[in-house]
Design an enzyme around this catalytic site. Structure first.
Site, mmCIF file in Angstrom:
data_model
loop_
_atom_site.group_PDB
_atom_site.id
_atom_site.type_symbol
_atom_site.label_atom_id
_atom_site.label_comp_id
_atom_site.label_asym_id
_atom_site.label_seq_id
_atom_site.Cartn_x
_atom_site.Cartn_y
_atom_site.Cartn_z
ATOM 1 N N ASP A 59 107.598 22.708 -13.465
ATOM 2 C CA ASP A 59 107.271 21.407 -14.054
ATOM 3 C C ASP A 59 106.234 20.725 -13.161
ATOM 4 N N LEU A 60 105.149 20.270 -13.760
ATOM 5 C CA LEU A 60 104.112 19.596 -12.963
ATOM 6 C C LEU A 60 104.651 18.340 -12.286
ATOM 7 N N PHE A 81 96.268 22.169 -19.770
ATOM 8 C CA PHE A 81 96.774 21.852 -21.114
ATOM 9 C C PHE A 81 98.084 21.070 -21.069
ATOM 10 N N SER A 125 91.180 14.700 -26.247
ATOM 11 C CA SER A 125 91.397 14.698 -27.696
ATOM 12 C C SER A 125 90.408 13.759 -28.365
ATOM 13 N N THR A 127 91.214 11.759 -30.315
ATOM 14 C CA THR A 127 91.942 10.495 -30.454
ATOM 15 C C THR A 127 91.324 9.406 -29.566
ATOM 16 N N TYR A 149 100.286 8.064 -26.508
ATOM 17 C CA TYR A 149 99.700 9.398 -26.323
ATOM 18 C C TYR A 149 98.190 9.285 -26.127
ATOM 19 N N LYS A 153 95.361 10.041 -22.739
ATOM 20 C CA LYS A 153 94.098 10.808 -22.710
ATOM 21 C C LYS A 153 92.956 9.929 -22.204
ATOM 22 N N ASN A 179 90.747 18.773 -34.715
ATOM 23 C CA ASN A 179 92.089 19.139 -35.213
ATOM 24 C C ASN A 179 92.293 20.653 -35.161
ATOM 25 N N ASN A 198 104.730 17.003 -38.127
ATOM 26 C CA ASN A 198 104.003 15.766 -38.407
ATOM 27 C C ASN A 198 102.586 16.058 -38.871
ATOM 28 N N LEU A 200 99.293 18.061 -40.556
ATOM 29 C CA LEU A 200 99.079 18.522 -41.930
ATOM 30 C C LEU A 200 99.344 20.019 -42.130
ATOM 31 N N ASP A 295 96.440 5.847 -39.406
ATOM 32 C CA ASP A 295 95.456 6.858 -39.820
ATOM 33 C C ASP A 295 94.106 6.211 -40.105
HETATM 34 P P1 NAD Z 1 101.830 22.444 -26.733
HETATM 35 O O1 NAD Z 1 102.939 21.452 -26.664
HETATM 36 O O2 NAD Z 1 101.988 23.614 -27.620
HETATM 37 O O3 NAD Z 1 101.479 22.957 -25.265
HETATM 38 C C1 NAD Z 1 101.647 22.150 -24.119
HETATM 39 C C2 NAD Z 1 102.419 22.960 -23.107
HETATM 40 O O4 NAD Z 1 102.597 22.180 -21.921
HETATM 41 C C3 NAD Z 1 103.825 23.347 -23.589
HETATM 42 O O5 NAD Z 1 103.993 24.738 -23.450
HETATM 43 C C4 NAD Z 1 104.775 22.574 -22.678
HETATM 44 O O6 NAD Z 1 105.951 23.278 -22.432
HETATM 45 C C5 NAD Z 1 103.926 22.380 -21.442
HETATM 46 N N1 NAD Z 1 104.251 21.177 -20.636
HETATM 47 C C6 NAD Z 1 104.409 19.899 -21.054
HETATM 48 N N2 NAD Z 1 104.682 19.099 -20.012
HETATM 49 C C7 NAD Z 1 104.704 19.890 -18.907
HETATM 50 C C8 NAD Z 1 104.952 19.662 -17.522
HETATM 51 N N3 NAD Z 1 105.253 18.442 -17.056
HETATM 52 N N4 NAD Z 1 104.904 20.712 -16.672
HETATM 53 C C9 NAD Z 1 104.625 21.947 -17.110
HETATM 54 N N5 NAD Z 1 104.391 22.231 -18.413
HETATM 55 C C10 NAD Z 1 104.431 21.213 -19.300
HETATM 56 O O7 NAD Z 1 100.512 21.618 -27.112
HETATM 57 P P2 NAD Z 1 99.077 22.145 -27.554
HETATM 58 O O8 NAD Z 1 98.892 21.816 -28.987
HETATM 59 O O9 NAD Z 1 98.861 23.522 -27.074
HETATM 60 O O10 NAD Z 1 98.174 21.124 -26.734
HETATM 61 C C11 NAD Z 1 97.683 21.435 -25.448
HETATM 62 C C12 NAD Z 1 96.939 20.233 -24.907
HETATM 63 O O11 NAD Z 1 95.894 19.872 -25.805
HETATM 64 C C13 NAD Z 1 97.795 18.985 -24.743
HETATM 65 O O12 NAD Z 1 97.394 18.305 -23.578
HETATM 66 C C14 NAD Z 1 97.456 18.168 -25.967
HETATM 67 O O13 NAD Z 1 97.623 16.789 -25.752
HETATM 68 C C15 NAD Z 1 95.986 18.512 -26.156
HETATM 69 N N6 NAD Z 1 95.547 18.335 -27.549
HETATM 70 C C16 NAD Z 1 96.211 18.968 -28.551
HETATM 71 C C17 NAD Z 1 95.798 18.790 -29.872
HETATM 72 C C18 NAD Z 1 96.531 19.458 -31.007
HETATM 73 O O14 NAD Z 1 96.330 19.074 -32.150
HETATM 74 N N7 NAD Z 1 97.347 20.465 -30.767
HETATM 75 C C19 NAD Z 1 94.716 17.952 -30.152
HETATM 76 C C20 NAD Z 1 94.056 17.330 -29.108
HETATM 77 C C21 NAD Z 1 94.479 17.534 -27.794
HETATM 78 C C1 UD1 Z 2 97.077 13.482 -35.347
HETATM 79 C C2 UD1 Z 2 97.174 12.314 -34.408
HETATM 80 C C3 UD1 Z 2 96.121 12.475 -33.322
HETATM 81 C C4 UD1 Z 2 96.337 13.785 -32.590
HETATM 82 C C5 UD1 Z 2 96.342 14.942 -33.573
HETATM 83 C C6 UD1 Z 2 96.759 16.169 -32.824
HETATM 84 C C7 UD1 Z 2 98.094 10.463 -35.694
HETATM 85 C C8 UD1 Z 2 97.814 9.141 -36.329
HETATM 86 N N1 UD1 Z 2 97.020 11.086 -35.145
HETATM 87 O O1 UD1 Z 2 95.760 13.506 -35.873
HETATM 88 O O2 UD1 Z 2 96.183 11.407 -32.401
HETATM 89 O O3 UD1 Z 2 95.313 13.998 -31.637
HETATM 90 O O4 UD1 Z 2 97.287 14.683 -34.636
HETATM 91 O O5 UD1 Z 2 97.181 17.163 -33.614
HETATM 92 O O6 UD1 Z 2 99.209 10.938 -35.685
HETATM 93 N N2 UD1 Z 2 98.421 14.210 -43.666
HETATM 94 C C9 UD1 Z 2 99.048 14.144 -44.891
HETATM 95 N N3 UD1 Z 2 100.345 14.561 -44.984
HETATM 96 C C10 UD1 Z 2 101.044 15.048 -43.906
HETATM 97 C C11 UD1 Z 2 100.384 15.109 -42.658
HETATM 98 C C12 UD1 Z 2 99.079 14.668 -42.571
HETATM 99 O O7 UD1 Z 2 98.449 13.721 -45.876
HETATM 100 O O8 UD1 Z 2 102.216 15.396 -44.045
HETATM 101 C C13 UD1 Z 2 96.996 13.807 -43.566
HETATM 102 C C14 UD1 Z 2 96.739 12.670 -42.586
HETATM 103 O O9 UD1 Z 2 96.829 11.428 -43.225
HETATM 104 C C15 UD1 Z 2 95.306 12.999 -42.120
HETATM 105 C C16 UD1 Z 2 95.254 14.531 -42.173
HETATM 106 O O10 UD1 Z 2 96.295 14.917 -43.062
HETATM 107 O O11 UD1 Z 2 94.364 12.485 -43.037
HETATM 108 C C17 UD1 Z 2 95.471 15.175 -40.830
HETATM 109 O O12 UD1 Z 2 96.666 14.688 -40.247
HETATM 110 P P1 UD1 Z 2 97.271 15.318 -38.894
HETATM 111 O O13 UD1 Z 2 97.320 16.786 -39.010
HETATM 112 O O14 UD1 Z 2 98.526 14.597 -38.584
HETATM 113 O O15 UD1 Z 2 96.151 14.991 -37.803
HETATM 114 P P2 UD1 Z 2 95.487 13.594 -37.404
HETATM 115 O O16 UD1 Z 2 96.124 12.454 -38.070
HETATM 116 O O17 UD1 Z 2 94.017 13.746 -37.545
#
Ligand code: NAD
Ligand code: UD1
Length: 336
Positions: A59-60, A81, A125, A127, A149, A153, A179, A198, A200, A295
């Site tokens: 754990d970090l 990550f 992100s 975001t 969240y 970032k 995304n 959560n 899409l 959104d």
């Molecule tokens: P994920 O949850 O699948 O991967 C994150 C990993 O980090 C997990 O395996 C988790 O066990 C590990 N982790 C969390 N806290 C930790 C800690 N304190 N010490 C050690 N390990 C820890 O998520 P992901 O979708 O692969 O995302 C990776 C990174 O990218 C994240 O920082 C996330 O915020 C960023 N990101 C993701 C998305 C997305 O849509 N998936 C979008 C934008 C940014």
């Molecule tokens: C969401 C997060 C964003 C994060 C990203 C990472 C929110 C408001 N934003 O982005 O901060 O970086 O995930 O994965 O949560 N949608 C539907 N039905 C659903 C789910 C989503 O219509 O059941 C729509 C949403 O309104 C949006 C699109 O699909 O228009 C994408 O949604 P989602 O996959 O959740 O991503 P973001 O909202 O872009």
């Protein structure tokens, strides 16, 4: 730079990046506390690549254990990550998010300083573009957030950019992902959300599997071509390759540099749904519900900087993203 520490390497984007790193003959050390992933992901990375991987279940938040990883391995650069990523959960548990994401990054930076490692690629992100900027988003736009969240970032980017000012030999890239969806084409690794998804595409995948009844389309009255939300979906394999390009960049470019990783092309909710229907070969039920709080209408990247600085661009289209998501989903109906 051949020896890479990958924090969060067992997670969705981390595991795909590890595969691409191993395919390019990097040596990798994975650090993950498995809070949102399973050790099986490490085995699957090995199966896909036929290569060995060193894994630390650490754990970090534990500085001592984190430093030990640096003590025991020669590390040239870090891809960071590890962090919590669920927007809704961050609103419920803000302290946990600030503590884990920012505290974890502090410890990582402390350990890096101690062992003189000064190259890092950070998972930021889209975001951070908040709600006031206009698409397409460019890296020079002001950053902001609407939830804890997102603030983690924004804050981590600020911290990293301050480090680059105070210690000019640091080389830091913050990759702003749009995304990420899809899965490795082997179907062995993919996205594995806990509970009801959560996001899409994981939600649509569960509808296609028959585990959820229908997609709820969150609003069809946005100022977009079909009224539904538009996002810049990017195949996780393209995204993973972007990290290899960023590693090459940090090698010769000190300072702090944010870079978008997106395709530059937006797809609406209904376009994604229809692409998924094509991939799984059946019609998927949906109903339109009110907008989801927080959104925005549309989000997509200006991708020129990634092309210019990293010589990287996304190649895979929304059809391929949906095909690979579906392939992973049917091969792993109960998750990984
Ligand atoms: P994920 O949850 O699948 O991967 C994150 C990993 O980090 C997990 O395996 C988790 O066990 C590990 N982790 C969390 N806290 C930790 C800690 N304190 N010490 C050690 N390990 C820890 O998520 P992901 O979708 O692969 O995302 C990776 C990174 O990218 C994240 O920082 C996330 O915020 C960023 N990101 C993701 C998305 C997305 O849509 N998936 C979008 C934008 C940014
Ligand atoms: C969401 C997060 C964003 C994060 C990203 C990472 C929110 C408001 N934003 O982005 O901060 O970086 O995930 O994965 O949560 N949608 C539907 N039905 C659903 C789910 C989503 O219509 O059941 C729509 C949403 O309104 C949006 C699109 O699909 O228009 C994408 O949604 P989602 O996959 O959740 O991503 P973001 O909202 O872009």
């Amino acid at each position: 730079m051949k020896n890479i520490l990958v924090t969060g390497g067992a997670g969705f984007i981390g595991s795909h990046t590890c595969v691409e790193l191993l395919n390019e003959n990097y040596n990798i050390v994975i650090l993950d506390n498995l809070s949102n992933s399973k050790e099986g992901a490490i085995e699957r990375i090995k199966t896909i690549t036929g290569k060995e991987v060193k894994f630390y279940k650490v754990d970090l938040m534990n500085l001592f254990e984190t430093e030990k990883v640096f003590e025991e391995n020669q590390i040239d650069a870090v891809i960071h990550f590890a962090g919590f990523k669920a927007v809704g959960e961050s609103v419920q548990k803000p302290l946990e998010y600030y503590e884990n994401n920012i505290g974890g990054t502090f410890n990582l930076i402390k350990a890096m300083k101690k062992y003189n490692v000064k190259n890092i690629v950070f998972s930021s992100s889209a975001t951070v573009y908040g709600v006031n900027n206009k698409v397409p988003y460019t890296e020079d736009m002001p950053t902001s957030a609407t939830n804890p969240y997102g603030y983690t970032k924004v804050m981590i980017e600020q911290i990293l950019s301050d480090i680059a000012v105070s210690e000019p030999e640091w080389s830091i890239v913050a990759l702003r992902y749009f995304n990420p969806i899809g899965a490795h084409e082997s179907g062995l690794i993919g996205e594995n959300p806990n509970g009801i998804p959560n996001n899409l595409v994981p939600y649509i995948a569960q509808v296609a599997l028959g585990k959820l009844d229908a997609l709820r389309v969150f609003g069809d009255d946005y100022a977009t071509p079909d009224g539904t939300g538009v996002r810049d979906y990017i195949h996780v394999t393209d995204l993973a390759k972007g990290h290899l390009a960023a590693l090459k960049y940090v090698e010769g470019n000190p300072g702090f540099q944010p870079i978008n990783l997106g395709t530059g092309k937006g797809s609406s909710v209904l376009e994604v749904l229809h692409a998924y229907e094509k991939a799984c070969g059946k019609e998927l039920p949906y109903n339109v519900t009110p907008r989801r709080a927080g959104d925005i209408a549309e989000s997509y990247a200006q991708t020129g900087l990634a092309k210019k600085l990293l010589n990287w661009e996304a190649k895979l289209d929304i059809e391929k993203m949906c095909q690979d998501s579906w392939n992973f989903t049917i091969k792993n109906p109960e998750g990984m």
